[in-house]
Design a protein around this motif. Structure first.
Motif, mmCIF file in Angstrom:
data_model
loop_
_atom_site.group_PDB
_atom_site.id
_atom_site.type_symbol
_atom_site.label_atom_id
_atom_site.label_comp_id
_atom_site.label_asym_id
_atom_site.label_seq_id
_atom_site.Cartn_x
_atom_site.Cartn_y
_atom_site.Cartn_z
ATOM 1 N N ALA A 55 -16.524 65.606 -64.792
ATOM 2 C CA ALA A 55 -15.331 65.466 -64.933
ATOM 3 C C ALA A 55 -14.241 64.227 -64.527
ATOM 4 O O ALA A 55 -13.513 64.053 -64.664
ATOM 5 N N ALA A 56 -14.896 64.017 -63.139
ATOM 6 C CA ALA A 56 -14.201 62.610 -63.148
ATOM 7 C C ALA A 56 -14.177 61.464 -64.168
ATOM 8 O O ALA A 56 -13.080 60.421 -64.607
ATOM 9 N N GLY A 57 -15.604 61.233 -64.900
ATOM 10 C CA GLY A 57 -15.653 60.858 -65.570
ATOM 11 C C GLY A 57 -14.683 60.523 -67.167
ATOM 12 O O GLY A 57 -14.199 59.565 -67.140
ATOM 13 N N THR A 63 -12.952 56.053 -75.545
ATOM 14 C CA THR A 63 -14.121 57.202 -76.436
ATOM 15 C C THR A 63 -15.327 57.074 -75.728
ATOM 16 O O THR A 63 -16.203 57.940 -75.202
ATOM 17 N N ARG A 64 -15.967 56.096 -75.274
ATOM 18 C CA ARG A 64 -17.000 55.580 -75.193
ATOM 19 C C ARG A 64 -17.237 55.745 -73.144
ATOM 20 O O ARG A 64 -18.757 56.381 -73.133
ATOM 21 N N ILE A 65 -16.475 56.201 -72.323
ATOM 22 C CA ILE A 65 -16.245 56.447 -71.021
ATOM 23 C C ILE A 65 -16.148 58.062 -71.513
ATOM 24 O O ILE A 65 -17.320 58.679 -70.107
ATOM 25 N N LEU A 112 -19.972 62.850 -70.997
ATOM 26 C CA LEU A 112 -20.419 64.801 -71.656
ATOM 27 C C LEU A 112 -22.245 64.216 -70.794
ATOM 28 O O LEU A 112 -23.382 65.113 -70.875
ATOM 29 N N VAL A 113 -22.432 63.628 -70.967
ATOM 30 C CA VAL A 113 -23.961 63.491 -71.196
ATOM 31 C C VAL A 113 -24.686 64.295 -69.157
ATOM 32 O O VAL A 113 -25.459 65.358 -69.050
ATOM 33 N N PRO A 114 -24.032 63.734 -68.604
ATOM 34 C CA PRO A 114 -24.701 64.486 -66.556
ATOM 35 C C PRO A 114 -24.435 66.077 -67.286
ATOM 36 O O PRO A 114 -25.113 66.803 -67.198
ATOM 37 N N ALA A 148 -11.222 58.475 -68.664
ATOM 38 C CA ALA A 148 -11.256 58.772 -69.822
ATOM 39 C C ALA A 148 -10.219 58.714 -70.440
ATOM 40 O O ALA A 148 -8.939 57.822 -70.794
ATOM 41 N N ALA A 149 -9.470 59.444 -69.733
ATOM 42 C CA ALA A 149 -8.307 59.922 -69.941
ATOM 43 C C ALA A 149 -7.078 59.184 -69.037
ATOM 44 O O ALA A 149 -5.746 58.465 -69.668
#
Length: 141
Positions: free
Chosen positions: A12-14, A31-33, A38-40, A18-19
């Motif tokens: 959520a923080a990531g 987009t990269r962030i 989303l990985v975790p 990104a937003a």
């Protein structure tokens, strides 16, 4: 339970970062962030965090997690493709960013004039600051 909470908070923080990055019009970086963020979440949803303790089961949440991991990978790869395309355009003479103004490369004395002729046609003191005023107005100062 704690690992899921931590990974969800990190995701959520990531996505929030990104937003904010996208709001600053740095869409490729945003987009990269988002892909990394989303990985975790995908790892938690697939059960890879608990995989050390339990076997992988056929659960809808697990397969949705694989979908989230796939989305993360897709975002990451598309941002890399756009970055490479931009680098290719810059190398072939496409959109090349310039640090100097276009008029800055023109000679200050003009074509065919000599320095003494330019001194004879010097501008009055009021016009000397017109360039500076235009730059300040351009930047809103």
């Amino acid at each position: 339970m704690l690992a899921e909470t931590v990974c969800s908070a990190v995701a959520a923080a990531g996505l929030g970062i990104a937003a904010i990055t996208a709001w600053r019009r740095k869409f490729l970086t945003a987009t990269r962030i988002a892909a990394y963020a989303l990985v975790p979440l995908g790892l938690v949803m697939t059960g890879a965090i608990d995989w050390l303790f339990e076997a992988l089961t056929f659960n809808l949440t697990v397969w949705a997690g694989f979908g989230v991991l796939g989305l993360s990978w897709l975002l990451f790869m598309s941002s890399r493709a756009v970055e490479r395309r931009r680098a290719g355009k810059a190398a072939t003479g496409g959109e090349t960013p310039s640090a100097v103004a276009p008029a800055a490369s023109a000679p200050s004395l003009g074509a065919g004039r000599s320095a003494p002729a330019a001194k004879q046609q010097a501008k009055p003191a009021d016009e000397d600051f017109s360039d500076i005023e235009a730059i300040l107005k351009k930047h809103g100062i």
